[in-house]
Design an enzyme around this catalytic site. Sequence first.
Site, PDB file in Angstrom:
ATOM      1  N   ARG A  36      31.261  36.555  40.470  1.00  0.00           N
ATOM      2  CA  ARG A  36      31.160  37.632  39.328  1.00  0.00           C
ATOM      3  C   ARG A  36      29.717  37.254  38.565  1.00  0.00           C
ATOM      4  NH1 ARG A  36      33.654  39.587  34.221  1.00  0.00           N
ATOM      5  NH2 ARG A  36      32.802  41.585  33.945  1.00  0.00           N
ATOM      6  N   HIS A  40      26.073  39.407  38.506  1.00  0.00           N
ATOM      7  CA  HIS A  40      25.567  40.015  37.310  1.00  0.00           C
ATOM      8  C   HIS A  40      24.276  39.409  36.661  1.00  0.00           C
ATOM      9  CE1 HIS A  40      29.474  42.416  35.566  1.00  0.00           C
ATOM     10  NE2 HIS A  40      29.287  42.283  36.856  1.00  0.00           N
ATOM     11  N   HIS A 167      35.556  42.366  45.960  1.00  0.00           N
ATOM     12  CA  HIS A 167      36.676  42.605  45.336  1.00  0.00           C
ATOM     13  C   HIS A 167      37.948  42.077  45.918  1.00  0.00           C
ATOM     14  CE1 HIS A 167      34.582  45.671  42.254  1.00  0.00           C
ATOM     15  NE2 HIS A 167      34.326  44.284  41.905  1.00  0.00           N
ATOM     16  N   TRP A 183      43.036  43.402  43.275  1.00  0.00           N
ATOM     17  CA  TRP A 183      42.780  44.282  44.363  1.00  0.00           C
ATOM     18  C   TRP A 183      43.645  43.920  45.489  1.00  0.00           C
ATOM     19  CZ3 TRP A 183      39.074  42.636  41.024  1.00  0.00           C
ATOM     20  CH2 TRP A 183      38.171  43.849  40.552  1.00  0.00           C
ATOM     21  N   ASP A 233      35.680  51.943  43.421  1.00  0.00           N
ATOM     22  CA  ASP A 233      36.355  51.571  44.969  1.00  0.00           C
ATOM     23  C   ASP A 233      36.897  52.769  45.557  1.00  0.00           C
ATOM     24  OD1 ASP A 233      36.384  48.701  44.244  1.00  0.00           O
ATOM     25  OD2 ASP A 233      38.119  49.136  43.020  1.00  0.00           O
TER      26      ASP A 233
HETATM   27  C1  HEM Z   1      35.578  42.033  38.757  1.00  0.00           C
HETATM   28  C2  HEM Z   1      33.366  46.430  38.483  1.00  0.00           C
HETATM   29  C3  HEM Z   1      30.575  45.308  42.281  1.00  0.00           C
HETATM   30  C4  HEM Z   1      32.646  40.978  42.242  1.00  0.00           C
HETATM   31  C5  HEM Z   1      35.176  43.570  38.498  1.00  0.00           C
HETATM   32  C6  HEM Z   1      35.726  44.176  37.256  1.00  0.00           C
HETATM   33  C7  HEM Z   1      35.255  45.350  37.006  1.00  0.00           C
HETATM   34  C8  HEM Z   1      34.207  45.524  38.348  1.00  0.00           C
HETATM   35  C9  HEM Z   1      35.442  46.543  36.169  1.00  0.00           C
HETATM   36  C10 HEM Z   1      36.842  43.453  36.400  1.00  0.00           C
HETATM   37  C11 HEM Z   1      36.340  42.565  35.258  1.00  0.00           C
HETATM   38  C12 HEM Z   1      37.345  42.145  34.450  1.00  0.00           C
HETATM   39  O1  HEM Z   1      37.976  42.898  33.645  1.00  0.00           O
HETATM   40  O2  HEM Z   1      37.460  40.831  34.515  1.00  0.00           O
HETATM   41  C13 HEM Z   1      32.456  46.611  39.665  1.00  0.00           C
HETATM   42  C14 HEM Z   1      31.816  47.887  39.928  1.00  0.00           C
HETATM   43  C15 HEM Z   1      30.891  47.410  40.985  1.00  0.00           C
HETATM   44  C16 HEM Z   1      31.129  46.016  41.322  1.00  0.00           C
HETATM   45  C17 HEM Z   1      31.790  48.968  39.272  1.00  0.00           C
HETATM   46  C18 HEM Z   1      30.095  48.328  41.890  1.00  0.00           C
HETATM   47  C19 HEM Z   1      30.226  48.480  43.159  1.00  0.00           C
HETATM   48  C20 HEM Z   1      30.557  43.674  42.736  1.00  0.00           C
HETATM   49  C21 HEM Z   1      30.017  43.273  43.465  1.00  0.00           C
HETATM   50  C22 HEM Z   1      30.636  41.862  43.475  1.00  0.00           C
HETATM   51  C23 HEM Z   1      31.609  41.981  42.547  1.00  0.00           C
HETATM   52  C24 HEM Z   1      28.676  43.544  44.341  1.00  0.00           C
HETATM   53  C25 HEM Z   1      30.106  40.774  44.134  1.00  0.00           C
HETATM   54  C26 HEM Z   1      29.143  40.581  45.039  1.00  0.00           C
HETATM   55  C27 HEM Z   1      33.408  40.891  41.309  1.00  0.00           C
HETATM   56  C28 HEM Z   1      34.484  39.739  41.193  1.00  0.00           C
HETATM   57  C29 HEM Z   1      35.354  39.940  40.204  1.00  0.00           C
HETATM   58  C30 HEM Z   1      35.004  41.380  39.703  1.00  0.00           C
HETATM   59  C31 HEM Z   1      34.508  38.619  42.001  1.00  0.00           C
HETATM   60  C32 HEM Z   1      36.670  39.420  39.683  1.00  0.00           C
HETATM   61  C33 HEM Z   1      36.408  38.451  38.381  1.00  0.00           C
HETATM   62  C34 HEM Z   1      37.330  37.588  37.894  1.00  0.00           C
HETATM   63  O3  HEM Z   1      38.542  37.793  38.574  1.00  0.00           O
HETATM   64  O4  HEM Z   1      37.411  37.120  36.934  1.00  0.00           O
HETATM   65  N1  HEM Z   1      34.225  44.083  38.816  1.00  0.00           N
HETATM   66  N2  HEM Z   1      32.199  45.513  40.513  1.00  0.00           N
HETATM   67  N3  HEM Z   1      31.633  43.081  42.186  1.00  0.00           N
HETATM   68  N4  HEM Z   1      33.889  41.783  40.484  1.00  0.00           N
HETATM   69 FE1  HEM Z   1      33.118  43.646  40.369  1.00  0.00          FE
END
Ligand code: HEM
Length: 275
Positions: A36, A40, A167, A183, A233
Amino acid sequence: MAAPIVDAEYLKEIEKARRDLRAFISSKNCAPIMLRLAWHDAGTYDVHTKTGGPNGSIRFEEEYNHGANAGLKIALDFCETIKEKHPKITYADLYQLAGVVAVEVTGGPTIDFVPGRKIACFTIQDSSVCPKEGRLPDAKKGAQHLRDIFYRMGLSDKDIVALSGAHTLGRAHPERSGFEGAWTKEPLKFDNSYFVLLFLVKSMSEKISMRMNHCHSELLQGESAGLLKLPSDKVLVEDPEFRRYVDLYAKDEDAFFKDYAESHRKLSELGFTPP
Ligand code: HEM
């Protein structure tokens, strides 16, 4: 410190850092937050103004304090322990290397990594300019918003769906994003289960709405019980253009891995032309 150049010594340092990251990420089970962080730092890119992108600027308080980056200080501190051992490596390269290694050690595809991220085609160097808040996607919004954000980076519909498959790893934390839960059932395993679940839920709900097969609906509820689906999603199965890819990736994990590896590489090289 003078700006590094990508020579044999720098490449050797990258390989050492890669090994350290593998061991570190596996022992701390921190692949999701490292991935993440990489996303970002990169996802602020604007193809029109050539600003933002994977340039290391997320290390500054001004940027990591953006609402969308809540929680990422943990990953920045993890990376700092690697940076201390390999000070030559730029933050820009280090964060992207961490993202690539996170996918690899959890069983995902191998992603090509080319070091030497530059600022505006000049020297290999970290940026000290932070983009304004608001460049990353909002999970509560729909398909048009996702397109606005990812097209601004110069990415495509296929990239949006493939990258959302990240995710498959990790979870949401109420104190960070307001959402809660993982997820998939195995949030430390990189596979296509994110798409399998999206596909199942959508096709079952279509059948249920046609009043078919009550048994299947119960089965499905068991499969997806307690698992998270952000509004962003869900739009992937509601929008016909996105859905083509969800269906493909749910049925064919190899196709997902191939497209994910390409899209991740593009994301990690936004604004950077590899030598
Ligand atoms: C976690 C939104 C795309 C990788 C999250 C979380 C949100 C989010 C709300 C939860 C954060 C938390 O509460 O800790 C989105 C949205 C996306 C997107 C709206 C638009 C498509 C992506 C992309 C990647 C990604 C492109 C990587 C290529 C991750 C990962 C987590 C995460 C690995 C888990 C983090 C953890 O477990 O600490 N994302 N995301 N996301 N996202 Fe996304």
